[in-house]
Design a protein around this motif. Structure first.
Motif, mmCIF file in Angstrom:
data_model
loop_
_atom_site.group_PDB
_atom_site.id
_atom_site.type_symbol
_atom_site.label_atom_id
_atom_site.label_comp_id
_atom_site.label_asym_id
_atom_site.label_seq_id
_atom_site.Cartn_x
_atom_site.Cartn_y
_atom_site.Cartn_z
ATOM 1 N N LEU A 292 0.662 -1.101 -0.027
ATOM 2 C CA LEU A 292 -0.037 0.014 0.060
ATOM 3 C C LEU A 292 0.789 1.391 -0.042
ATOM 4 N N ALA A 293 2.070 1.137 0.063
ATOM 5 C CA ALA A 293 3.152 2.225 0.205
ATOM 6 C C ALA A 293 3.518 2.912 -1.171
ATOM 7 N N ALA A 294 2.353 3.188 -2.082
ATOM 8 C CA ALA A 294 2.450 4.096 -3.443
ATOM 9 C C ALA A 294 1.012 4.586 -3.637
ATOM 10 N N ASP A 295 1.135 5.765 -4.142
ATOM 11 C CA ASP A 295 0.003 6.726 -4.237
ATOM 12 C C ASP A 295 -0.925 6.054 -5.192
ATOM 13 N N GLU A 296 -2.159 6.699 -5.078
ATOM 14 C CA GLU A 296 -3.292 5.947 -5.844
ATOM 15 C C GLU A 296 -2.884 5.947 -7.450
ATOM 16 N N ALA A 297 -2.394 6.864 -7.822
ATOM 17 C CA ALA A 297 -2.108 6.885 -9.349
ATOM 18 C C ALA A 297 -1.184 5.929 -9.796
ATOM 19 N N SER A 298 -0.147 5.816 -8.985
ATOM 20 C CA SER A 298 0.711 4.730 -9.136
ATOM 21 C C SER A 298 0.089 3.360 -9.282
ATOM 22 N N LEU A 299 -0.893 3.081 -8.117
ATOM 23 C CA LEU A 299 -1.776 1.898 -7.899
ATOM 24 C C LEU A 299 -2.485 1.554 -8.986
ATOM 25 N N ASN A 300 -3.376 2.614 -9.551
ATOM 26 C CA ASN A 300 -4.152 2.368 -10.668
ATOM 27 C C ASN A 300 -3.217 2.123 -11.744
ATOM 28 N N ARG A 301 -2.060 2.854 -12.155
ATOM 29 C CA ARG A 301 -1.490 2.336 -13.375
ATOM 30 C C ARG A 301 -0.806 0.878 -13.206
ATOM 31 N N ALA A 302 -0.560 0.502 -11.962
ATOM 32 C CA ALA A 302 0.174 -0.988 -11.713
ATOM 33 C C ALA A 302 -1.061 -1.784 -11.958
ATOM 34 N N LEU A 303 -2.333 -1.456 -11.494
ATOM 35 C CA LEU A 303 -3.350 -2.602 -11.697
ATOM 36 C C LEU A 303 -3.625 -2.631 -13.000
ATOM 37 N N ASP A 304 -3.634 -1.497 -13.675
ATOM 38 C CA ASP A 304 -4.116 -1.610 -15.041
ATOM 39 C C ASP A 304 -2.911 -2.656 -15.951
ATOM 40 N N ARG A 305 -1.577 -2.386 -15.626
ATOM 41 C CA ARG A 305 -0.889 -3.478 -16.323
ATOM 42 C C ARG A 305 -0.976 -4.804 -15.705
ATOM 43 N N ILE A 306 -1.297 -5.004 -14.377
ATOM 44 C CA ILE A 306 -1.574 -6.301 -14.227
ATOM 45 C C ILE A 306 -2.989 -6.913 -14.950
ATOM 46 N N GLU A 307 -3.886 -6.186 -14.756
ATOM 47 C CA GLU A 307 -5.034 -6.607 -15.459
ATOM 48 C C GLU A 307 -4.705 -6.910 -17.151
ATOM 49 N N ARG A 308 -3.868 -6.349 -17.685
ATOM 50 C CA ARG A 308 -3.517 -6.412 -19.084
ATOM 51 C C ARG A 308 -2.695 -7.789 -19.135
ATOM 52 N N PHE A 309 -1.812 -7.803 -18.075
ATOM 53 C CA PHE A 309 -0.929 -8.930 -18.061
ATOM 54 C C PHE A 309 -1.921 -10.451 -18.080
ATOM 55 N N VAL A 310 -2.810 -10.460 -16.986
ATOM 56 C CA VAL A 310 -3.483 -11.490 -16.771
ATOM 57 C C VAL A 310 -4.505 -11.891 -17.618
ATOM 58 N N THR A 311 -4.878 -11.055 -18.305
ATOM 59 C CA THR A 311 -6.022 -11.128 -19.370
ATOM 60 C C THR A 311 -5.463 -11.219 -20.942
ATOM 61 N N GLY A 312 -4.061 -11.191 -20.918
ATOM 62 C CA GLY A 312 -3.689 -11.356 -22.103
ATOM 63 C C GLY A 312 -3.628 -10.029 -23.008
ATOM 64 N N GLY A 313 -4.005 -8.860 -22.797
ATOM 65 C CA GLY A 313 -3.992 -7.762 -23.424
ATOM 66 C C GLY A 313 -2.680 -7.354 -24.060
ATOM 67 N N SER A 314 -2.533 -6.575 -25.202
ATOM 68 C CA SER A 314 -1.236 -5.885 -25.643
ATOM 69 C C SER A 314 -0.747 -4.807 -24.738
ATOM 70 N N ARG A 315 0.441 -4.637 -24.557
ATOM 71 C CA ARG A 315 1.041 -3.724 -23.843
ATOM 72 C C ARG A 315 0.974 -2.373 -24.637
ATOM 73 N N GLN A 316 0.586 -1.320 -23.801
ATOM 74 C CA GLN A 316 0.731 0.199 -24.516
ATOM 75 C C GLN A 316 1.331 1.047 -23.325
#
Length: 402
Positions: A376-400
């Motif tokens: 939890l030691a990251a600001d909300e903007a960083s967390l949202n960016r990270a979770l966007d990437r995690i979701e893309r990784f898990v669901t197989g989306g292309s990296r942008q």
């Protein structure tokens, strides 16, 4: 020709799974090369130490508080800690019950070094704080882990701990609120376990480093819950609650001959903690309520954000921590074909694909082998960016970008 040889204690720190931080270390290397890496792996608060605390430290430096300190700690800090313990506990606490150390980890090491001989057994519930393993290995202790399964949300289990205690058990060490799970023991559980250990002449040590970062209910200290204190040791500090991780200040609260032994050990090994840091810690404990609440409220918002986002990603799930600075995400349903299906494989592949660094749960024990730890030691903007990437990784989306 000189051939270097090293002690058994130091070799224990170079054990096979000492590469638990390998993913994090590689993430830092990538960041050092200019890669856009998001770090969700380390429990170092992303807040700065509050300015009034810094001002007080500067003032104490200005009047020359830079000399040797008493082995057990400066009287002003020991008194401040004792006052807090006395306010929340039915048992009065004296400054003479407190010994100060350079950080909670050193306090744990010192306590265990004074309580157990090499080869003796200590019972510890897991998932457990990573730092316990090298400490126990270097002291050559036999660790008997007690699983707290993910299926029960890693809940504290007194009966399982009691079943694990045997004839060779010399001590039990618990961690509430827990790192990495955020699980909290109830007052009734603590009282029962303290009585059980005392009846069997066993030490009970409680790491309470996250005592001020709770979300659903207030923390109850083991020292508050126990009916008798002669076998009880409580360890705490300011690293997490006051964003003072780099100040290296922790303490142990105990009774009687153990306090004398701890003070002797501290005098022989560390020769006291810096005067100005101890006096600043005492100031922080007296005037901390506003700052601690601010940070705790921010952690709660971040916890809820991670839990909500993880819950919307197919294949992922997580427990909702009651306290602490982490969320444990279950990755067992995510297939990482190229590296197997372990939490280590997930963490490595996530870093490779999306430049997000998380900590493999296997490092904390078998109960967390299917999980990764997100801080939890990251600001909300960083967390949202990270979770966007995690979701893309898990669901197989292309990296942008992003």
């Amino acid at each position: 020709m000189f051939s270097p040889r090293f002690s058994i204690q130091s070799e224990a720190l170079n054990r096979a799974d000492a590469d638990v931080w390998a993913v994090s270390d590689r993430a830092r290397e990538l960041a050092g090369k200019g890669e856009d890496v998001i770090f969700l792996c380390v429990g170092d608060p992303n807040f700065d130490t509050p300015e009034p605390i810094l001002d007080f430290a500067r003032a104490r430096l200005g009047v020359g508080r830079t000399h040797y300190s008493p082995a057990a700690g400066e009287p002003v800090l020991r008194r401040a800690i004792a006052d807090i313990e006395s306010k929340v506990s039915p048992h009065p606490c004296s400054p003479d019950d407190v010994v100060v150390f350079p950080g909670g980890t050193n306090a744990i090491y010192s306590v265990l070094a004074c309580l157990l001989n090499p080869g003796e057994e200590i019972v510890i519930p897991e998932p457990m704080y990573i730092g316990y393993v090298p400490i126990c290995d270097s002291l050559r202790l036999k660790v008997k882990p007690v699983p707290c399964p993910a299926e029960t949300n890693f809940a504290f289990d007194v009966e399982a701990i009691e079943r694990a205690i045997g004839e060779n058990t010399r001590a039990v060490m618990i961690n509430t609120p827990g790192n990495p799970t955020g699980a909290m023991a109830t007052p009734e559980q603590l009282r029962e376990l303290a009585a059980y250990c005392r009846a069997r002449n066993i030490w009970l040590v409680c790491d309470e480093m996250y005592s001020m970062i709770t979300f659903t209910r207030r923390h109850t200290s083991l020292r508050t819950a126990a009916e008798h204190l002669d076998n009880i040791v409580v360890i705490d500090g300011l690293s997490k609650s006051h964003a003072m991780s780099g100040w290296r200040l922790g303490w142990a609260v105990a009774r009687g001959p153990l306090v004398e032994r701890l003070a002797e050990f501290a005098g022989a090994t560390i020769f006291g903690c810096p005067q100005f840091i101890q006096e600043t810690a005492a100031f922080a404990l007296e005037f901390d309520s506003y700052f601690v609440k601010q940070m705790r409220d921010a952690y709660l918002v971040r916890r809820d954000l991670i839990v909500e986002r993880i819950g919307r990603i197919p294949g992922l799930s997580c427990t909702v921590p009651d306290a602490g600075m982490f969320v444990m995400a279950d990755v067992s349903r995510v297939t990482i074909s190229q590296k197997g299906g372990s939490s280590r494989a997930f963490a490595e592949s996530l870093l490779d694909a999306e430049r997000v660094s998380v900590l493999p749960g296997s490092a904390f024990g078998a109960s967390a082998k299917n999980h990764v730890r997100l801080t939890l030691a990251a600001d909300e903007a960083s967390l949202n960016r990270a979770l966007d990437r995690i979701e893309r990784f898990v669901t197989g989306g292309s990296r942008q970008a992003g």
